[in-house]
Design a protein around this motif. Structure first.
Motif, short mmCIF file in Angstrom:
data_model
loop_
_atom_site.label_atom_id
_atom_site.label_comp_id
_atom_site.label_asym_id
_atom_site.label_seq_id
_atom_site.Cartn_x
_atom_site.Cartn_y
_atom_site.Cartn_z
N SER A 41 -1.15 -15.47 3.89
CA SER A 41 -0.82 -14.05 3.78
C SER A 41 0.00 -13.78 2.52
CB SER A 41 -0.06 -13.58 5.02
OG SER A 41 0.19 -12.20 4.94
N LEU A 42 0.93 -14.67 2.22
CA LEU A 42 1.74 -14.49 1.00
C LEU A 42 0.87 -14.54 -0.24
CD1 LEU A 42 4.91 -16.62 1.88
CD2 LEU A 42 4.73 -14.13 1.82
N LYS A 43 -0.13 -15.43 -0.24
CA LYS A 43 -1.03 -15.51 -1.40
C LYS A 43 -1.92 -14.28 -1.49
CE LYS A 43 -1.25 -20.52 -1.64
NZ LYS A 43 -2.05 -21.73 -1.38
N MET A 44 -2.41 -13.81 -0.34
CA MET A 44 -3.33 -12.66 -0.33
C MET A 44 -2.64 -11.34 -0.64
SD MET A 44 -5.66 -13.15 3.03
CE MET A 44 -6.98 -14.32 3.12
N TRP A 47 4.18 -11.12 -2.62
CA TRP A 47 5.57 -11.26 -2.14
C TRP A 47 6.26 -9.90 -2.12
CZ3 TRP A 47 7.92 -16.22 -4.80
CH2 TRP A 47 7.13 -17.33 -4.46
N ILE A 48 5.68 -8.98 -1.40
CA ILE A 48 6.21 -7.62 -1.32
C ILE A 48 6.07 -7.10 0.10
CG2 ILE A 48 4.00 -6.59 -2.03
CD1 ILE A 48 5.68 -4.52 -3.60
N CYS A 49 7.05 -6.35 0.57
CA CYS A 49 7.00 -5.77 1.90
C CYS A 49 6.03 -4.59 1.89
CB CYS A 49 8.39 -5.30 2.34
SG CYS A 49 8.41 -4.48 3.95
N ALA A 50 5.08 -4.62 2.82
CA ALA A 50 4.06 -3.57 2.89
C ALA A 50 4.63 -2.23 3.34
CB ALA A 50 2.94 -4.00 3.83
N GLU A 55 10.43 -6.17 -3.30
CA GLU A 55 9.80 -7.34 -3.88
C GLU A 55 10.69 -8.56 -3.67
OE1 GLU A 55 8.46 -6.74 -7.88
OE2 GLU A 55 7.76 -4.70 -7.43
N PHE A 56 10.07 -9.71 -3.50
CA PHE A 56 10.79 -10.93 -3.19
C PHE A 56 10.58 -12.00 -4.25
CE2 PHE A 56 10.56 -8.64 0.70
CZ PHE A 56 11.73 -8.96 1.37
N GLU A 57 11.58 -12.88 -4.34
CA GLU A 57 11.52 -14.04 -5.22
C GLU A 57 11.65 -15.28 -4.35
OE1 GLU A 57 14.79 -13.44 -7.86
OE2 GLU A 57 13.85 -11.72 -8.85
N LEU A 58 11.49 -16.44 -4.95
CA LEU A 58 11.56 -17.68 -4.20
C LEU A 58 12.88 -17.83 -3.46
CD1 LEU A 58 9.98 -20.20 -3.49
CD2 LEU A 58 10.94 -21.32 -5.51
N SER A 59 13.97 -17.35 -4.06
CA SER A 59 15.30 -17.51 -3.45
C SER A 59 15.47 -16.71 -2.17
CB SER A 59 16.39 -17.12 -4.46
OG SER A 59 16.25 -15.75 -4.82
N ASN A 60 14.73 -15.61 -2.01
CA ASN A 60 14.88 -14.80 -0.79
C ASN A 60 13.55 -14.63 -0.04
OD1 ASN A 60 13.59 -13.01 -2.51
ND2 ASN A 60 15.08 -11.38 -2.28
N LEU A 61 12.58 -15.47 -0.35
CA LEU A 61 11.26 -15.37 0.27
C LEU A 61 11.31 -15.58 1.78
CD1 LEU A 61 8.29 -14.84 -0.36
CD2 LEU A 61 8.01 -17.30 -0.69
N HIS A 62 12.33 -16.28 2.26
CA HIS A 62 12.46 -16.51 3.70
C HIS A 62 12.68 -15.20 4.46
CE1 HIS A 62 16.61 -16.51 2.22
NE2 HIS A 62 16.96 -16.14 3.44
#
Length: 110
Positions: A41-44, A47-50, A55-62
Motif C-alpha cells: 500500500s505504501l508503494k502504491m 507516503w501521504i495520508c489520504a 506527507e511522511f518521511e522515513l523518520s515518521n513513517l510508523h
C-alpha cells in the motif's frame, strides 16, 4: 503423583524436532504475510495520508497506517482497492465515526 502425559490423541506419533521447527517456520510465515499489504500500500499510494494530506518521511513513517475500507483485514486484493493510507490520527477518527454513528442510531454491538 501421576507421570506427565501429553495431551491430544494417543494414536498420533510425536513430531520430531525438525518437524516442529518446520511447523513453526510455516506459522511465522503465515503471521507475517498479512503485513505485506502495508508495504504494498505504501508503494502504491505513496507516503501521504489520504484524508488530511500529511506527507511522511522515513523518520515518521510508523505514523502512517493502512485502513481497510470495507473493514475486513483479510481482504487484501493485489490492486490495493481495499486500502487507503491514513495517519494514525485520521485512522482513529475514521473508526471513531463508525462507533459514534452506531451509538447514535442505537445499533447494538452483537
Amino acid at each position: 503423583m501421576s507421570a506427565f502425559r501429553p495431551r491430544g490423541p494417543r494414536n498420533v506419533p510425536p513430531k520430531s524436532a525438525e518437524e516442529i521447527d518446520e511447523l513453526v517456520r510455516k506459522m511465522r510465515g503465515e503471521q507475517q504475510r498479512p503485513e505485506n499489504y502495508r508495504e504494498k500500500s505504501l508503494k502504491m499510494h505513496g507516503w501521504i495520508c489520504a484524508k488530511c494530506g500529511r506527507e511522511f518521511e522515513l523518520s515518521n513513517l510508523h505514523l502512517l497506517t493502512v485502513h481497510h475500507k470495507d473493514g475486513n483485514h483479510n481482504y487484501n486484493p493485489p490492486d490495493g482497492s481495499n486500502w487507503e493510507n491514513l495517519c494514525v490520527y485520521c485512522h482513529d477518527d475514521e473508526h471513531s465515526r463508525t462507533i459514534l454513528a452506531d451509538y447514535l442510531v442505537g445499533k447494538d454491538k452483537k
